[in-house]
Write a protein that holds these residues in place. Structure first.
Motif, PDB file in Angstrom:
ATOM      1  N   GLY A   6      79.103 -74.198  23.117  1.00 46.13           N
ATOM      2  CA  GLY A   6      78.913 -73.029  23.956  1.00 46.13           C
ATOM      3  C   GLY A   6      79.263 -73.345  25.400  1.00 46.13           C
ATOM      4  O   GLY A   6      78.853 -74.390  25.925  1.00 46.13           O
ATOM      5  N   ILE A   7      80.036 -72.490  26.034  1.00 53.12           N
ATOM      6  CA  ILE A   7      80.371 -72.643  27.444  1.00 53.12           C
ATOM      7  C   ILE A   7      80.020 -71.341  28.142  1.00 53.12           C
ATOM      8  O   ILE A   7      80.501 -70.268  27.755  1.00 53.12           O
ATOM      9  N   GLY A   8      79.157 -71.412  29.139  1.00 54.62           N
ATOM     10  CA  GLY A   8      78.707 -70.210  29.837  1.00 54.62           C
ATOM     11  C   GLY A   8      79.144 -70.214  31.286  1.00 54.62           C
ATOM     12  O   GLY A   8      79.012 -71.224  31.981  1.00 54.62           O
ATOM     13  N   ARG A   9      79.653 -69.080  31.751  1.00 57.17           N
ATOM     14  CA  ARG A   9      80.106 -68.954  33.145  1.00 57.17           C
ATOM     15  C   ARG A   9      79.318 -67.851  33.845  1.00 57.17           C
ATOM     16  O   ARG A   9      79.196 -66.732  33.343  1.00 57.17           O
ATOM     17  N   ASP A  10      78.796 -68.173  35.014  1.00 53.05           N
ATOM     18  CA  ASP A  10      78.049 -67.212  35.823  1.00 53.05           C
ATOM     19  C   ASP A  10      78.993 -66.103  36.288  1.00 53.05           C
ATOM     20  O   ASP A  10      80.006 -66.361  36.934  1.00 53.05           O
ATOM     21  N   ILE A  11      78.664 -64.841  35.949  1.00 50.33           N
ATOM     22  CA  ILE A  11      79.518 -63.719  36.337  1.00 50.33           C
ATOM     23  C   ILE A  11      78.777 -62.784  37.303  1.00 50.33           C
ATOM     24  O   ILE A  11      79.060 -61.582  37.363  1.00 50.33           O
ATOM     25  N   THR A  12      77.859 -63.347  38.081  1.00 48.43           N
ATOM     26  CA  THR A  12      77.114 -62.541  39.044  1.00 48.43           C
ATOM     27  C   THR A  12      78.056 -61.832  40.006  1.00 48.43           C
ATOM     28  O   THR A  12      77.906 -60.633  40.272  1.00 48.43           O
ATOM     29  N   ASP A  13      79.024 -62.561  40.556  1.00 49.77           N
ATOM     30  CA  ASP A  13      79.956 -61.968  41.520  1.00 49.77           C
ATOM     31  C   ASP A  13      80.790 -60.876  40.869  1.00 49.77           C
ATOM     32  O   ASP A  13      81.047 -59.832  41.469  1.00 49.77           O
ATOM     33  N   ARG A  14      81.223 -61.110  39.631  1.00 47.55           N
ATOM     34  CA  ARG A  14      82.018 -60.101  38.940  1.00 47.55           C
ATOM     35  C   ARG A  14      81.204 -58.847  38.678  1.00 47.55           C
ATOM     36  O   ARG A  14      81.696 -57.721  38.813  1.00 47.55           O
ATOM     37  N   ARG A  15      79.939 -59.024  38.303  1.00 48.88           N
ATOM     38  CA  ARG A  15      79.076 -57.864  38.076  1.00 48.88           C
ATOM     39  C   ARG A  15      78.886 -57.071  39.368  1.00 48.88           C
ATOM     40  O   ARG A  15      78.867 -55.831  39.364  1.00 48.88           O
ATOM     41  N   GLU A  16      78.720 -57.785  40.486  1.00 50.92           N
ATOM     42  CA  GLU A  16      78.531 -57.111  41.762  1.00 50.92           C
ATOM     43  C   GLU A  16      79.789 -56.344  42.159  1.00 50.92           C
ATOM     44  O   GLU A  16      79.709 -55.210  42.651  1.00 50.92           O
ATOM     45  N   ASN A  17      80.941 -56.946  41.937  1.00 49.37           N
ATOM     46  CA  ASN A  17      82.194 -56.251  42.235  1.00 49.37           C
ATOM     47  C   ASN A  17      82.352 -55.010  41.366  1.00 49.37           C
ATOM     48  O   ASN A  17      82.829 -53.968  41.822  1.00 49.37           O
ATOM     49  N   GLU A  18      81.954 -55.128  40.106  1.00 50.56           N
ATOM     50  CA  GLU A  18      82.028 -53.984  39.201  1.00 50.56           C
ATOM     51  C   GLU A  18      81.097 -52.868  39.672  1.00 50.56           C
ATOM     52  O   GLU A  18      81.469 -51.683  39.646  1.00 50.56           O
ATOM     53  N   ARG A  19      79.907 -53.227  40.121  1.00 53.14           N
ATOM     54  CA  ARG A  19      78.953 -52.229  40.612  1.00 53.14           C
ATOM     55  C   ARG A  19      79.514 -51.532  41.843  1.00 53.14           C
ATOM     56  O   ARG A  19      79.434 -50.295  41.966  1.00 53.14           O
ATOM     57  N   ARG A  20      80.084 -52.314  42.757  1.00 57.34           N
ATOM     58  CA  ARG A  20      80.661 -51.731  43.963  1.00 57.34           C
ATOM     59  C   ARG A  20      81.826 -50.821  43.615  1.00 57.34           C
ATOM     60  O   ARG A  20      82.019 -49.773  44.240  1.00 57.34           O
ATOM     61  N   LEU A  21      82.604 -51.211  42.612  1.00 58.10           N
ATOM     62  CA  LEU A  21      83.735 -50.400  42.184  1.00 58.10           C
ATOM     63  C   LEU A  21      83.259 -49.061  41.630  1.00 58.10           C
ATOM     64  O   LEU A  21      83.827 -48.003  41.941  1.00 58.10           O
ATOM     65  N   GLN A  22      82.203 -49.079  40.821  1.00 59.32           N
ATOM     66  CA  GLN A  22      81.666 -47.845  40.260  1.00 59.32           C
ATOM     67  C   GLN A  22      81.115 -46.940  41.355  1.00 59.32           C
ATOM     68  O   GLN A  22      81.312 -45.718  41.326  1.00 59.32           O
ATOM     69  N   GLU A  23      80.414 -47.528  42.325  1.00 58.89           N
ATOM     70  CA  GLU A  23      79.889 -46.736  43.431  1.00 58.89           C
ATOM     71  C   GLU A  23      81.020 -46.118  44.241  1.00 58.89           C
ATOM     72  O   GLU A  23      80.952 -44.964  44.667  1.00 58.89           O
ATOM     73  N   MET A  24      82.068 -46.922  44.451  1.00 60.82           N
ATOM     74  CA  MET A  24      83.207 -46.443  45.218  1.00 60.82           C
ATOM     75  C   MET A  24      83.876 -45.261  44.528  1.00 60.82           C
ATOM     76  O   MET A  24      84.195 -44.240  45.155  1.00 60.82           O
ATOM     77  N   ALA A  25      84.078 -45.394  43.218  1.00 55.00           N
ATOM     78  CA  ALA A  25      84.720 -44.319  42.467  1.00 55.00           C
ATOM     79  C   ALA A  25      83.863 -43.054  42.506  1.00 55.00           C
ATOM     80  O   ALA A  25      84.382 -41.940  42.623  1.00 55.00           O
ATOM     81  N   SER A  26      82.533 -43.219  42.417  1.00 56.07           N
ATOM     82  CA  SER A  26      81.631 -42.072  42.458  1.00 56.07           C
ATOM     83  C   SER A  26      81.694 -41.388  43.810  1.00 56.07           C
ATOM     84  O   SER A  26      81.733 -40.151  43.905  1.00 56.07           O
ATOM     85  N   GLU A  27      81.712 -42.175  44.887  1.00 53.76           N
ATOM     86  CA  GLU A  27      81.779 -41.600  46.224  1.00 53.76           C
ATOM     87  C   GLU A  27      83.102 -40.875  46.439  1.00 53.76           C
ATOM     88  O   GLU A  27      83.149 -39.807  47.055  1.00 53.76           O
ATOM     89  N   ILE A  28      84.171 -41.453  45.938  1.00 55.25           N
ATOM     90  CA  ILE A  28      85.482 -40.838  46.104  1.00 55.25           C
ATOM     91  C   ILE A  28      85.556 -39.514  45.381  1.00 55.25           C
ATOM     92  O   ILE A  28      86.094 -38.532  45.886  1.00 55.25           O
ATOM     93  N   ARG A  29      84.986 -39.471  44.164  1.00 58.12           N
ATOM     94  CA  ARG A  29      85.013 -38.232  43.397  1.00 58.12           C
ATOM     95  C   ARG A  29      84.245 -37.116  44.108  1.00 58.12           C
ATOM     96  O   ARG A  29      84.549 -35.935  43.947  1.00 58.12           O
ATOM     97  N   ASP A  30      83.223 -37.487  44.898  1.00 59.07           N
ATOM     98  CA  ASP A  30      82.389 -36.503  45.562  1.00 59.07           C
ATOM     99  C   ASP A  30      82.925 -36.092  46.928  1.00 59.07           C
ATOM    100  O   ASP A  30      82.303 -35.289  47.626  1.00 59.07           O
ATOM    101  N   MET A  31      84.041 -36.633  47.326  1.00 60.35           N
ATOM    102  CA  MET A  31      84.563 -36.374  48.660  1.00 60.35           C
ATOM    103  C   MET A  31      85.942 -35.729  48.605  1.00 60.35           C
ATOM    104  O   MET A  31      86.721 -35.946  47.695  1.00 60.35           O
ATOM    105  N   SER A  32      86.203 -34.899  49.596  1.00 64.08           N
ATOM    106  CA  SER A  32      87.548 -34.373  49.796  1.00 64.08           C
ATOM    107  C   SER A  32      88.085 -35.083  51.019  1.00 64.08           C
ATOM    108  O   SER A  32      87.511 -35.000  52.109  1.00 64.08           O
TER     109      SER A  32
END
Length: 263
Positions: free
Chosen positions: A117-143
């Motif tokens: 078993g080889i495990g890699r910490d993906i904390t940074d990737r998860r945070e980037n994914e969260r920021r990406l989702q928030e960004m997409a949500s904000e963009i959809r709500d804005m003109s």
């Protein structure tokens, strides 16, 4: 490293199991008994070598994720093939850390002798994914006109028709932002465009060509099946342009080009 191997195993992955690895690395029997681990496993998990000896591989992970770990191990046992799963490693202190775990078979003479078993910490990737989702949500709500949404990445949204006057303003705003921000990627979202005619398609192509002349790459997002079919019928080819069906996918592609990693 942990305690010594109970068996002699000739496997490339074993040769990489050194204490300097940032990833956690461990080997266990198909029955679930730990054989070996690197220094990162006890250092990160907080469990001592003695405690690890009495644990099962799934015990390292949070209760909600243990079933997924066990299922991945069963795949290795049944199919003798590598598989990967994402799960939260739970430390001795109860802290959960997101990991991407790869489990693979170790075979001798065609028989499964152990699992690595080889495990890699993906904390940074998860945070980037969260920021990406928030960004997409904000963009959809804005003109909005043209805005910088990430370093070197700009976005504009097109809503309704794209007549000559609107296309000229769009092109001008895009080029100004590219120059001002030294942008490398321009996202053009046409989710709000209900229909596309020949003139509109040509305006879009002219805008893309103008952006390319400044050395920026273009991503078109929000192309619906109807618009895609219209482009084909009109004989319009979006050459040298990345296209994505959704704004989220376009954002992911743009940020990946800028070196951001996602799961």
């Amino acid at each position: 490293m942990g305690h010594c191997f109970c068996h002699s195993m000739d496997h490339d992955l074993i040769l990489t199991a050194v204490d300097e690895l940032d990833d956690i690395f461990y080997v266990f029997t198909p029955e679930g008994d730990f054989l070996e681990w690197n220094a990162q496993l006890p250092a990160i998990s907080g469990f001592s070598d003695d405690e690890l000896e009495s644990m099962a591989p799934a015990d390292l992970f949070s209760g909600e994720d243990q079933a997924a770990i066990e299922e991945a191990i069963e795949v290795v046992i049944d199919q003798h093939t590598r598989t990967a799963v994402q799960a939260n490693l739970e430390t001795d202190g109860g802290v959960e850390i997101p990991y991407e775990l790869s489990v693979a078979p170790i075979e001798q003479d065609g028989e499964l002798t152990a699992i690595v078993g080889i495990g890699r910490d993906i904390t940074d990737r998860r945070e980037n994914e969260r920021r990406l989702q928030e960004m997409a949500s904000e963009i959809r709500d804005m003109s909005m006109p043209v805005v910088e949404i990430w370093e070197d990445v700009i976005l504009t949204t097109v809503v309704g028709s794209l007549d000559t006057q609107k296309a000229e303003r769009l092109t001008e705003d895009l080029l100004d932002e590219i120059v001002e921000n030294e942008a490398a990627v321009a996202l053009i979202d046409i989710t709000g465009v209900a229909a596309l005619d020949t003139a509109t398609a040509q305006h879009l192509i002219d805008t893309i060509n103008a952006v390319n002349l400044l050395g920026a790459r273009v991503i078109i997002t929000g192309i619906s099946p109807d618009i895609a079919q219209t482009l084909v019928q009109l004989g319009v080819k979006l050459e040298d342009v990345e296209t994505q069906s959704s704004l989220m996918d376009g954002l992911r592609t743009a940020l990946t080009w800028q070196g951001v990693e996602f799961e």
